[in-house]
Design an enzyme around this catalytic site. Sequence first.
Site, PDB file in Angstrom:
ATOM      1  N   LYS A  96      -8.885   6.168   2.042  1.00  0.00           N
ATOM      2  CA  LYS A  96      -7.707   5.692   2.771  1.00  0.00           C
ATOM      3  C   LYS A  96      -6.470   6.523   2.437  1.00  0.00           C
ATOM      4  O   LYS A  96      -6.142   6.736   1.278  1.00  0.00           O
ATOM      5  CB  LYS A  96      -7.477   4.217   2.418  1.00  0.00           C
ATOM      6  CG  LYS A  96      -6.230   3.604   3.028  1.00  0.00           C
ATOM      7  CD  LYS A  96      -6.131   2.139   2.658  1.00  0.00           C
ATOM      8  CE  LYS A  96      -4.811   1.531   3.093  1.00  0.00           C
ATOM      9  NZ  LYS A  96      -4.721   0.097   2.762  1.00  0.00           N
TER      10      LYS A  96
ATOM     11  N   CYS B  61       0.797  -1.231   0.000  1.00  0.00           N
ATOM     12  CA  CYS B  61       0.000   0.000   0.000  1.00  0.00           C
ATOM     13  C   CYS B  61       0.827   1.278   0.000  1.00  0.00           C
ATOM     14  O   CYS B  61       0.726   2.098  -0.917  1.00  0.00           O
ATOM     15  CB  CYS B  61      -0.926   0.000   1.204  1.00  0.00           C
ATOM     16  SG  CYS B  61      -2.087  -1.386   1.243  1.00  0.00           S
TER      17      CYS B  61
ATOM     18  N   HIS C  32      -2.945   6.302   4.519  1.00  0.00           N
ATOM     19  CA  HIS C  32      -1.856   5.337   4.731  1.00  0.00           C
ATOM     20  C   HIS C  32      -0.495   5.883   4.297  1.00  0.00           C
ATOM     21  O   HIS C  32       0.320   5.157   3.737  1.00  0.00           O
ATOM     22  CB  HIS C  32      -2.148   4.018   4.012  1.00  0.00           C
ATOM     23  CG  HIS C  32      -1.408   2.873   4.643  1.00  0.00           C
ATOM     24  ND1 HIS C  32      -1.382   1.604   4.102  1.00  0.00           N
ATOM     25  CD2 HIS C  32      -0.658   2.796   5.772  1.00  0.00           C
ATOM     26  CE1 HIS C  32      -0.659   0.801   4.853  1.00  0.00           C
ATOM     27  NE2 HIS C  32      -0.212   1.515   5.882  1.00  0.00           N
TER      28      HIS C  32
END
Length: 754
Positions: free
Chosen positions: A151, A97, A153
């Site tokens: 998201k 990710c 991250h």
Amino acid sequence: MQAAAVVALTALSVFFGVDCLTPHRTKPNQIQQQDRNAQSNEAGRKKKNQPHILFILTDDQGFNDIGYHNPTIKTPTLDKLAAEGVKLENYYVQPICTPSRSQLLTGRYQIHTGLQHSIIRPSQPSCLPSHMDTLPERLREAGYSTHMVGKWHLGFYRKACLPTRKGFDSFFGSLTGSVDYYSYGSCDGPGLCGYDLHDDEGVAWGQEGKYSTTLFTQRARKILESHNPADKPLFLLLSLQAVHTPLKTPKSYIYPYRDMANVARRKFAALVSTVDEAVRNVTYALRKYGYYRNSVIIYSTDNGAQPFTGGSNWPLRGRKGTYWEGGVRGVAFVHSPLLKRRKRVSKALLHITDWFPTLVGLAGGNISKSRGLDGFDVWPTISEGKESPRQEILHNIDPLHKPVKGATWAASTEGASGTAGRDITKPKKKVLRHQPKQKSAFKLKTPKKSKPKPKSKPLPKLKLKPPRKSKLKPKLKTKVYPQSQRPSHYKLRLKSPSISGTSRPKSQPQVQPSFKSKSRQTISQNHNLSRSRPPQPKSKTQLELHLKSKSKRTVSRYQNMSQPEMLLPTSHPTPHLWLQPSQPVWDTSIQAAIRVGDWKLLTGDPGHGDWVPPQVLPTFPGSWWSLERSIASFHKPSTHKNIWLFNITADPCERRDLSDQRPDVVQQLLARLVHYNQTAVQVYFPPDDPRANPDQHGGAWVPWVDEEEDEEGKYNGVYKKGRNNKKKKKKKCRLCKLQTFFLKLNTGMMSNRI
């Protein structure tokens, strides 16, 4: 008479304040007004030509997890958008990710951001480099309104790391990597859990029970509704949490897949369907509120799927967290009325770093302000079908990832977190010790060794002769820059290669070897990866990087600088390096992967390398677990394999390793790794900070470091656990583990039945 007329005219001009004798001249204020009108007209034309950009980023969607690759997955909206646009079938992302997201927003390889190793975990004081510009910042300078939903991250330990401080006008979503779809709880190990849903820079309490994909879609539609498309262009990054674990979805989405025998695959397919519906609702809003005719829609995954949690990369090899094609070849397409050639499939080589210069160029922004970009402007390639300017991709160089010596690559078990697992049979542990008093970023201490064998075996794959036997050991000293004096850039100049086929830029930190006796092995963080050295002789005492996900973390400081200006042609052709066949150019135990033209080279431990068929069995995969494994992989090989070479164009599934047949190509790609490694900054992978505990912040994950605090300079590039911090090792109980495994398996089978 003439003189009288002139006098009369002069008198009249004085009386009325008009100069009749001279030609009409525009006053200065009139000139300024005309300039302003011209500028406003030009700005109006620019705004009219600036497209609205919708970037949809999914999480852990594999190559086989979309309808136009696999008809069993029902994605009618995605299939239609892709069919009417351009399918990107030679498009690459990163295997996990954080690296993919960092390269999307910075346009730079992770070796140039210090994020080469693993992901940014919730308790780590790390984020994007503070000096580095981002895609939303450049678009905002070009006049865009920038918004992010979903998201993040990319770190949040201080407020300067938050999305709203990195170029986004608004943010609604989660900051960590894995969040529950309903409760928005996120854990960083047992007992370290907190609430993770944020609106701009505050915690968005009270949203429990609402499905995250639905919630994010509603916020995206609200942004489209409240913004005026005629007034200002819009950039919206919709970074969905789906289809990442946990496999939670409303039951109505599971019902169409009731015939799938495998429960995990059934739920995963339902997650993909929620994404398809979200995209349908957002694209409907684009048409409803007047964006669509001047819009560009980009759809991309962030990495490959995890087959053991329902995903599928079939027929590609490998999975999430690996550098095989299944981990890095991504699903992507572009849909836009502005495309000149639509309804086609593009086989041009593209990478996730290319979106930065492509979108900034499409928006009329200034790319020259962003120094050291690794991406290319590929809009002519996508829109018109022209040849891609990209000829190669550096997947990564991770100097911290070292496999257990003697463990087979095929037996490794890589978890969903992206960190490679280890073989069941572990050799004796050797610990990498860091000396904080030394200036070297990496130093290795070893106990006294037994006398090595007089001769060492050369690398069988490259047919390299070992150098002369020596009892001297180079001790590498690396120049360390203080936090405030780190260079922002330096120029790389390719010189004639030395014996090892490497060259170092002048302004790169110098590595000055001094020699010690009775020792043979040395490891330095970045600068020694390309040192010429043969395989070391076997002895009872060996070295191992002792890296664990939480309790024992290795860290080395990175220098905050962007990639240097590389004096190479645009296509980055492979330089002609005249290498002596007796000299290796690269430490092949280092985890690295590179693609040049048709060729792909992997070194070190690429990760789990199976071809996992589509999951159709009702229980945990057992019978097909060894279906694609070679018989030799179950036995410990006589020589540990650490080089693979594939012709990806002819062999996209990576079934034929050509490293033995084409040593010349191997050497050329190793030289390219050497070249890239000379431009790399040091890895920044700090230890966990106990102050991040959500219990100290009202139960939520929030920034915990003050802006005045220099967290990056706190560790001085070295991290060493104190003796008192060492955890006591628990005795292994293989029978207990086996019982726990079957208990969880049985519980999961019973609870997941519909």
